[in-house]
Motif scaffolding. Sequence first.
Motif, PDB file in Angstrom:
ATOM      1  N   THR A 151       0.766  -1.152   0.076  1.00 28.82           N
ATOM      2  CA  THR A 151       0.021  -0.009  -0.114  1.00 28.82           C
ATOM      3  C   THR A 151       0.878   1.218  -0.046  1.00 28.82           C
ATOM      4  O   THR A 151       1.847   1.388   0.597  1.00 28.82           O
ATOM      5  CB  THR A 151      -0.836   0.017   1.284  1.00 28.82           C
ATOM      6  N   GLU A 196      -8.524  -5.368  -8.918  1.00 28.83           N
ATOM      7  CA  GLU A 196      -9.028  -5.769  -7.590  1.00 28.83           C
ATOM      8  C   GLU A 196      -8.089  -5.355  -6.495  1.00 28.83           C
ATOM      9  O   GLU A 196      -8.308  -5.784  -5.302  1.00 28.83           O
ATOM     10  CB  GLU A 196      -9.209  -7.305  -7.521  1.00 28.83           C
ATOM     11  N   LYS A 222      -6.492  -3.630  -3.870  1.00 28.10           N
ATOM     12  CA  LYS A 222      -7.211  -2.274  -3.045  1.00 28.10           C
ATOM     13  C   LYS A 222      -6.067  -2.036  -1.787  1.00 28.10           C
ATOM     14  O   LYS A 222      -5.124  -3.020  -1.445  1.00 28.10           O
ATOM     15  CB  LYS A 222      -8.357  -2.732  -2.473  1.00 28.10           C
TER      16      LYS A 222
END
Length: 294
Positions: free
Chosen positions: A216, A276, A278
């Motif tokens: 992330t 997809e 995230k």
Amino acid sequence: EVEPSLYPSCVLGCKMAAGVPASADVIIVGGGIVGCASAYFLSKRGYKPLLVERCEVACAASGKAGGFLAREWGSGDTEVLHQKGFDLYEQLAKELGLESFRRLPTLGVRDGGRAAQKEFSWVDNAASSLMDEVTAQVNPKEVTTRMMEAAVAHGASLLIGNVDGIRREGDRVTAVVVDGAEVACDSVVFAMGPWSVLVERWLPEVRIPMTGVLSTSLVFEMPAPVSPPCVLFCDEDRYGCHLEVNPRLDSTVYVCGLGGSDYLDNAQIAALSPDEVKPNPKRVEAAWEAVRSK
């Protein structure tokens, strides 16, 4: 306080192919930085490649990476690669009119220290020191999309579609199947990043050793560009982060090194579509606290 936002967009300014063509001299599978660079340099040599991307150009790491460049950080076999790559980005910045490329220094930030930074006043709490002056940055989404635009201007084509497989005669790939339709070709470039593991389905004799790293990152939108600019490499902290802070010319600050990455094997990568992927909310929260503590 400035809240983190989603990744800023960089609009692709070129038209896509109208339908699946019957043939192409070269087919490039994957619209990341390697695929778009292949299209760009092939088109400059007179080829008219067709690039097939299932989501959008730079939809994965090529659009969400930090874009940090260090000329002298290579070692052994990668030393020349770092140097030539750094020089190539300077060249591309001129050729493509990149707005995000610039040279800037890099500082190392120690965890828990407190010392005023005289030259870079915005680094006002954490103890820091100069790491390297021969570093630079570029927005990877900008360079990827601009290479694709230039490739299209030179005769390349862009098609949004799903590659279902290939056709071959012996050792030669003769066609790529896109959304059920065969596109004849002379050569194929597979440039799908971690999703290159799908090639194992199409070429059973090929093995793609791959570990996917699912991480992330954050982008903070600031009122104005951070000045004077520098990149920060921070020690690992109590939040499990080892932050890398990249202020950009577009008034955003890109932050990665949030920790807590997931490691995916080939089967897990193949089952995961790029759209997809995230952010991990727990790592976002940890990084937000880590940034505020610096």
